[in-house]
Design a protein around this motif. Structure first.
Motif, PDB file in Angstrom:
ATOM      1  N   ALA A  61      46.090  89.705  22.924  1.00 30.86           N
ATOM      2  CA  ALA A  61      47.182  90.605  22.532  1.00 30.86           C
ATOM      3  C   ALA A  61      48.510  89.853  22.501  1.00 30.86           C
ATOM      4  CB  ALA A  61      47.246  91.788  23.490  1.00 30.86           C
ATOM      5  N   THR A  62      48.718  88.979  23.491  1.00 30.84           N
ATOM      6  CA  THR A  62      49.970  88.211  23.525  1.00 30.84           C
ATOM      7  C   THR A  62      50.053  87.276  22.324  1.00 30.84           C
ATOM      8  OG1 THR A  62      49.988  88.313  25.939  1.00 30.84           O
ATOM      9  CG2 THR A  62      51.332  86.596  24.909  1.00 30.84           C
ATOM     10  N   ALA A  63      48.963  86.568  22.063  1.00 29.58           N
ATOM     11  CA  ALA A  63      48.961  85.629  20.939  1.00 29.58           C
ATOM     12  C   ALA A  63      49.188  86.360  19.612  1.00 29.58           C
ATOM     13  CB  ALA A  63      47.634  84.859  20.906  1.00 29.58           C
ATOM     14  N   ALA A  78      48.968  69.840  23.088  1.00 32.90           N
ATOM     15  CA  ALA A  78      48.021  69.873  24.200  1.00 32.90           C
ATOM     16  C   ALA A  78      48.036  68.498  24.848  1.00 32.90           C
ATOM     17  CB  ALA A  78      46.615  70.205  23.715  1.00 32.90           C
ATOM     18  N   SER A  79      47.730  68.448  26.120  1.00 30.57           N
ATOM     19  CA  SER A  79      47.585  67.145  26.774  1.00 30.57           C
ATOM     20  C   SER A  79      46.489  66.355  26.071  1.00 30.57           C
ATOM     21  CB  SER A  79      47.206  67.330  28.241  1.00 30.57           C
ATOM     22  OG  SER A  79      48.232  67.967  28.938  1.00 30.57           O
ATOM     23  N   ALA A  80      46.628  65.032  26.107  1.00 32.21           N
ATOM     24  CA  ALA A  80      45.720  64.174  25.343  1.00 32.21           C
ATOM     25  C   ALA A  80      44.253  64.453  25.661  1.00 32.21           C
ATOM     26  CB  ALA A  80      46.055  62.710  25.623  1.00 32.21           C
ATOM     27  N   ALA A  81      43.940  64.719  26.927  1.00 31.82           N
ATOM     28  CA  ALA A  81      42.545  64.920  27.326  1.00 31.82           C
ATOM     29  C   ALA A  81      41.945  66.185  26.746  1.00 31.82           C
ATOM     30  CB  ALA A  81      42.453  64.961  28.853  1.00 31.82           C
ATOM     31  N   LYS A  82      42.775  67.066  26.223  1.00 34.93           N
ATOM     32  CA  LYS A  82      42.273  68.365  25.744  1.00 34.93           C
ATOM     33  C   LYS A  82      42.239  68.465  24.215  1.00 34.93           C
ATOM     34  CE  LYS A  82      44.860  70.482  29.538  1.00 34.93           C
ATOM     35  NZ  LYS A  82      45.853  71.518  29.859  1.00 34.93           N
ATOM     36  N   ARG A  83      42.537  67.386  23.537  1.00 36.63           N
ATOM     37  CA  ARG A  83      42.671  67.458  22.073  1.00 36.63           C
ATOM     38  C   ARG A  83      41.449  68.063  21.409  1.00 36.63           C
ATOM     39  NH1 ARG A  83      46.778  63.740  20.015  1.00 36.63           N
ATOM     40  NH2 ARG A  83      45.924  64.078  17.958  1.00 36.63           N
ATOM     41  N   HIS A 137      53.096  67.202  23.800  1.00 34.37           N
ATOM     42  CA  HIS A 137      54.541  67.434  23.955  1.00 34.37           C
ATOM     43  C   HIS A 137      55.135  66.593  25.072  1.00 34.37           C
ATOM     44  CE1 HIS A 137      54.398  69.797  27.697  1.00 34.37           C
ATOM     45  NE2 HIS A 137      53.240  70.244  27.252  1.00 34.37           N
ATOM     46  N   ARG A 138      54.265  66.008  25.917  1.00 37.47           N
ATOM     47  CA  ARG A 138      54.791  65.198  27.010  1.00 37.47           C
ATOM     48  C   ARG A 138      55.138  63.787  26.550  1.00 37.47           C
ATOM     49  NH1 ARG A 138      51.013  68.566  29.230  1.00 37.47           N
ATOM     50  NH2 ARG A 138      51.537  69.564  31.207  1.00 37.47           N
ATOM     51  N   THR A 139      54.522  63.319  25.475  1.00 39.91           N
ATOM     52  CA  THR A 139      54.711  61.915  25.109  1.00 39.91           C
ATOM     53  C   THR A 139      55.347  61.707  23.743  1.00 39.91           C
ATOM     54  OG1 THR A 139      52.506  61.809  24.173  1.00 39.91           O
ATOM     55  CG2 THR A 139      52.726  61.162  26.482  1.00 39.91           C
TER      56      THR A 139
HETATM   57  N1  LIG Z   1      54.890  86.784  28.148  1.00 38.61           N
HETATM   58  C1  LIG Z   1      53.667  87.292  28.249  1.00 38.61           C
HETATM   59  O1  LIG Z   1      53.436  88.483  28.111  1.00 38.61           O
HETATM   60  C2  LIG Z   1      52.535  86.373  28.538  1.00 38.61           C
HETATM   61  C3  LIG Z   1      51.211  86.836  28.576  1.00 38.61           C
HETATM   62  C4  LIG Z   1      50.182  85.919  28.801  1.00 38.61           C
HETATM   63  C5  LIG Z   1      50.502  84.573  29.014  1.00 38.61           C
HETATM   64  N2  LIG Z   1      51.821  84.193  29.001  1.00 38.61           N
HETATM   65  C6  LIG Z   1      52.196  82.784  29.169  1.00 38.61           C
HETATM   66  O2  LIG Z   1      51.507  82.052  28.209  1.00 38.61           O
HETATM   67  C7  LIG Z   1      51.269  80.743  28.709  1.00 38.61           C
HETATM   68  C8  LIG Z   1      49.791  80.458  28.628  1.00 38.61           C
HETATM   69  O3  LIG Z   1      49.152  81.264  29.618  1.00 38.61           O
HETATM   70  P1  LIG Z   1      47.651  80.995  30.031  1.00 38.61           P
HETATM   71  O4  LIG Z   1      47.380  81.904  31.177  1.00 38.61           O
HETATM   72  O5  LIG Z   1      46.805  81.044  28.813  1.00 38.61           O
HETATM   73  O6  LIG Z   1      47.711  79.501  30.603  1.00 38.61           O
HETATM   74  P2  LIG Z   1      47.112  78.186  29.967  1.00 38.61           P
HETATM   75  O7  LIG Z   1      47.712  77.964  28.625  1.00 38.61           O
HETATM   76  O8  LIG Z   1      45.632  78.251  30.050  1.00 38.61           O
HETATM   77  O9  LIG Z   1      47.647  77.080  30.977  1.00 38.61           O
HETATM   78  C9  LIG Z   1      48.942  76.634  30.932  1.00 38.61           C
HETATM   79  C10 LIG Z   1      49.031  75.354  30.070  1.00 38.61           C
HETATM   80  O10 LIG Z   1      50.399  75.104  29.799  1.00 38.61           O
HETATM   81  C11 LIG Z   1      50.550  73.728  29.536  1.00 38.61           C
HETATM   82  N3  LIG Z   1      51.744  73.241  30.203  1.00 38.61           N
HETATM   83  C12 LIG Z   1      52.808  72.735  29.599  1.00 38.61           C
HETATM   84  N4  LIG Z   1      53.737  72.388  30.472  1.00 38.61           N
HETATM   85  C13 LIG Z   1      53.257  72.669  31.692  1.00 38.61           C
HETATM   86  C14 LIG Z   1      53.744  72.513  33.010  1.00 38.61           C
HETATM   87  N5  LIG Z   1      54.969  72.014  33.252  1.00 38.61           N
HETATM   88  N6  LIG Z   1      52.958  72.905  34.038  1.00 38.61           N
HETATM   89  C15 LIG Z   1      51.759  73.428  33.827  1.00 38.61           C
HETATM   90  N7  LIG Z   1      51.233  73.613  32.590  1.00 38.61           N
HETATM   91  C16 LIG Z   1      51.977  73.220  31.525  1.00 38.61           C
HETATM   92  C17 LIG Z   1      49.297  73.031  30.035  1.00 38.61           C
HETATM   93  O11 LIG Z   1      48.574  72.618  28.876  1.00 38.61           O
HETATM   94  P3  LIG Z   1      48.810  71.163  28.215  1.00 38.61           P
HETATM   95  O12 LIG Z   1      48.773  70.191  29.367  1.00 38.61           O
HETATM   96  O13 LIG Z   1      47.670  70.982  27.294  1.00 38.61           O
HETATM   97  O14 LIG Z   1      50.147  71.223  27.549  1.00 38.61           O
HETATM   98  C18 LIG Z   1      48.545  74.118  30.762  1.00 38.61           C
HETATM   99  O15 LIG Z   1      47.157  73.941  30.700  1.00 38.61           O
HETATM  100  C19 LIG Z   1      51.805  80.723  30.142  1.00 38.61           C
HETATM  101  O16 LIG Z   1      53.092  80.152  30.133  1.00 38.61           O
HETATM  102  C20 LIG Z   1      51.845  82.182  30.513  1.00 38.61           C
HETATM  103  O17 LIG Z   1      52.785  82.446  31.518  1.00 38.61           O
HETATM  104  C21 LIG Z   1      52.813  85.058  28.765  1.00 38.61           C
END
Ligand SMILES: NC(=O)c1ccc[n+]([C@@H]2O[C@H](COP(=O)([O-])OP(=O)(O)OC[C@H]3O[C@@H](n4cnc5c(N)ncnc54)[C@H](OP(=O)(O)O)[C@@H]3O)[C@@H](O)[C@H]2O)c1
Length: 327
Positions: free
Chosen positions: A131-133, A177-182, A193-195
């Protein structure tokens, strides 16, 4: 139906993060209020917001000590007196506090039926990740076929759903995405985005124009890269996550350096304040399921007691896809 009086759950006793979270027994099984249902939890969803709640950084989150978790799917075993449209035995997915437990109470108005033929754990993510996406892509992001969308954290729970739907709706997808997850990201381009110099790379990939839509789920310094990566004047940046921390944009920047549309998204606020839009999202997700765009979820499922370690991995950014706990 005879229910036990106590259950197992995960307790968050402090705001020191998930490391302090611990399994507890003998917790009273809650009773649903008039507008609530009680489910026997088949699987509980783990979300980045669980990490934020454990650190006390989630706005409006519970004060410790509290029972952790807020997303669950399972069978309805009790209904509140005012609930008329949900029956015992029906499997639903939804959000409600204290979901990392054997039984959980969910507001009846917010639950969705587990899609026919799906298991509880396959349905996790329906009312949160997907739903969020979809909200970020369509009603808020106004994505059109032929546009380019930048999806951050594309290997994550929300990110994988966003990439899938963006491609279905005819977008070119640049993912981070982090390199390991491509390999977990079926996008047109995958950046780290980190590099990388993200904005420069996105401009290079878009012939200098920038992305029409940015799904900003990182925050911190990446937030400014996201603004700079968006197409000037018509570009939209939907902000819904901040694992990288808070970030600000000034009116000066919005006028002179980043003349783009910045939109905040909280799916709970959307459901509460724009219920018709949320209902439309659910209808659209049902159509996407029927079309095979939204397949049954395949979360990585862990035992309930492993919750603290799973949350630590999520916080460290080393997980891929949707995560779940089985009580
Ligand atoms: N606003 C809303 O209603 C709503 C609803 C659902 C989720 N969200 C948000 O959507 C995002 C994704 O949620 P999710 O539950 O599906 O989590 P997720 O994407 O499975 O995990 C978070 C990912 O964010 C990336 N990341 C980038 N910078 C980071 C940092 N400084 N520390 C940790 N991770 C970092 C990492 O992926 P890489 O290393 O590959 O970059 C990590 O695996 C979250 O920020 C969450 O809070 C918001």
């Amino acid at each position: 139906m005879i229910l036990p009086t106590t259950m197992r759950a995960l307790l968050q006793p402090t705001w020191n993060g998930p490391a302090d979270m611990r399994p507890v027994t003998g917790v009273p099984v809650p009773a649903p209020g008039p507008h609530e249902v009680l489910i026997r939890v088949g699987a509980a969803g783990v979300n980045f917001a669980d990490v934020m709640r454990a650190h006390g950084t989630y706005h409006g989150g519970p004060r410790p000590p509290y029972l952790a978790g807020f997303e669950a799917a399972g069978e309805i075993v009790a209904v509140g007196a005012a609930v008329t449209d949900l029956a015992l035995g029906v499997h639903v997915v939804g959000t409600g506090d204290a979901a990392f437990a054997e039984y959980a109470v969910l507001p009846a108005a917010g639950v969705a039926p587990v899609p026919p033929g799906w298991t509880d754990e396959q349905a996790l993510g329906l009312v949160l990740n997907w739903a969020t996406a979809l909200a970020a892509l369509r009603p808020l992001g106004r994505l059109r076929a032929g546009e380019t969308v930048l999806v951050h954290a594309a290997a994550g729970g929300v990110g994988q759903a966003a990439v899938r739907m963006a491609r279905h709706y005819g977008a070119t997808v640049i993912a981070t995405a982090s390199a390991a997850k491509r390999d977990a990201v079926p996008a047109d381009h995958v950046l780290d985005h980190r590099t990388t110099d993200l904005a420069a790379d996105v401009r290079r990939l878009t012939g200098g124009a920038g992305a029409d839509l940015v799904l900003e789920a990182v925050g911190g310094t990446t937030f400014h890269a996201s603004l700079a990566a968006a197409r000037r004047v018509t570009g939209r940046v939907v902000v819904y996550g901040m694992p990288g921390g808070e970030a600000a944009v000034s009116n000066h920047e919005l006028i002179f350096t980043h003349p783009v549309h910045v939109t905040g998204l909280h799916i709970g606020a959307l459901a509460a304040h724009a219920p018709a839009t949320f209902a439309d999202l659910m209808t659209e997700l049902a159509a996407l399921r029927a079309a095979g765009v939204y397949p049954p979820g395949r979360p990585t499922v862990h035992p309930l007691a492993d919750g603290p370690a799973v949350l630590a991995d999520l916080a460290a950014g080393v997980t891929v896809g949707k995560l779940a706990l089985r009580p």
